[in-house]
Write an enzyme that holds these catalytic residues in place. Structure first.
Site, PDB file in Angstrom:
ATOM      1  CG  HIS A 246      54.568  38.047  16.229  1.00  0.00           C
ATOM      2  ND1 HIS A 246      55.859  37.727  15.873  1.00  0.00           N
ATOM      3  CD2 HIS A 246      54.376  39.325  15.812  1.00  0.00           C
ATOM      4  CE1 HIS A 246      56.428  38.756  15.266  1.00  0.00           C
ATOM      5  NE2 HIS A 246      55.552  39.747  15.226  1.00  0.00           N
TER       6      HIS A 246
ATOM      7  CD  GLU B 108      53.346  39.029  12.571  1.00  0.00           C
ATOM      8  OE1 GLU B 108      52.837  40.114  12.241  1.00  0.00           O
ATOM      9  OE2 GLU B 108      54.564  38.761  12.382  1.00  0.00           O
TER      10      GLU B 108
END
Length: 355
Positions: A62, A207
């Site tokens: 992420h 995320e």
């Protein structure tokens, strides 16, 4: 590969990329992989690079880091913040941050609060919440801050220089969660050649605020399996029982089997462990009782995507000064490269052959 890895880690950790504003990390991803496959992005801003043919193997990190947004500009020029991602008040006071304006300027400031000298004893000993803090950017008035380009909603990022430590291979800075994953995905995309699968390396968005970007990316790419690269918290510091450590610096890549967000596909997890053993790659197996990763979204996306998490343990994540051992990072990259060489269609099919 090691020199390139260090260069990438330095560039990525110094990027300003909080949830929803991952542009600087995305730009690095695109520039590094432009010549290594077909680039694409989804409508949330996650980015990917794909090459090869066969089962779809996604290797994803992420792009975002924990940060803040400007929640208010006070009449005397100080800024109020709203956290974006998980912060602990103990780590914040007297730390530097920078506000990125819509025109791209970065304005540095420090997180502060009412001085303890003016607080009653009962308040001095408690942990302050972000709502009790403010940022001093040296503006004298609200209008001056606005004249500098500061607006409500501007992203705010920690400031922490890339710092080699006395112990060889140890480095300190911000955002190892999850710039180690992004550097790893990029290096895998650059180094992997002639794989028996379609290799897709990717960077997801948001995320840190609920594994959001992975949900959309799974729908777009429809991968057969997902290998999630992370910068999980190390557990080798004072106050932690070292005999139970599953994420110590210098002991290799972490292979996660379980956390509250996902039960990893047992066959894929065993495949990762066996590959590490066969290749002599240092590794540590982990079962976690807290935390979560993008595997939590991939695991249940579409018809279910078998997932496993590989990590580079980092001390003091979600703070301004994390520490990693790069031996662990390079072990993570080596394990991913060894795995994708073995992930032909038959092997991938075997992870979900239940009847």
């Amino acid at each position: 590969m090691k020199a390139e890895g260090l260069r990438l880690l330095k560039a990525l950790t110094q990027a300003h990329s909080v949830p929803g504003y991952e542009d600087e990390v995305r730009d690095i991803f695109v520039e590094e992989l432009r010549e290594h496959g077909e680039l694409g992005a989804d409508q949330c801003g996650s980015v990917y690079c794909r090459k090869g043919r066969g089962a779809k193997v996604l290797v994803a990190g992420h792009m975002d880091e924990v940060g803040f947004r400007v929640q208010g500009i006070l009449p005397n020029g100080f800024l109020k913040l709203v956290p974006v991602g998980g912060w602990w008040g103990h780590t914040l006071l007297a730390q530097r941050v920078e506000v990125k304006t819509s025109r791209g300027d970065k304005i540095i400031g420090t997180i502060a609060s009412k001085p303890p000298h003016f607080l009653p004893e009962s308040e001095r000993s408690r942990v302050l919440g972000v709502e009790s803090m403010f940022v001093d950017i040296s503006a004298a008035t609200q209008s001056e801050a606005e004249m500098w380009g500061v607006k409500l909603g501007d992203p705010v990022c920690p400031v922490s220089p890339w710092t080699p430590m006395r112990q060889e291979g140890h480095y300190m800075t911000k955002a190892f969660d999850n710039r180690v994953g992004m550097a790893g995905a990029i290096q895998v995309g650059q180094a992997a050649q002639a794989t028996p699968c379609e290799l897709i390396v990717a960077g997801t968005v948001q995320e840190e605020v609920g594994l959001r970007g992975a949900k959309a990316l799974a729908n777009v790419l429809e991968p057969d399996i997902a290998i999630v690269l992370e910068g999980p918290p190390a557990d080798d510091t004072p106050g932690m029982p070292l005999s139970e450590s599953q994420g110590a610096l210098g002991r290799g890549v972490q292979i996660r089997l379980h956390d509250p967000s996902a039960i990893m596909n047992p066959r894929l997890a065993r495949f990762a462990i066996e590959t590490a053993i066969e290749e002599g790659i240092p590794h540590q197996v982990t079962v976690r009782t807290s935390g979560g990763t993008d595997a939590g979204s991939f695991n249940s996306a579409n018809e279910g995507i078998p997932s496993v998490v590989l990590g580079t343990p980092a001390r003091y994540i979600h703070s301004h000064n994390g520490i990693i051992c790069t031996d662990d990072y390079f072990a993570m990259v080596a394990l991913v490269l060894a795995m994708v060489k073995r992930l032909d269609q038959e092997t991938v099919n075997g992870f979900t052959k239940f009847i």
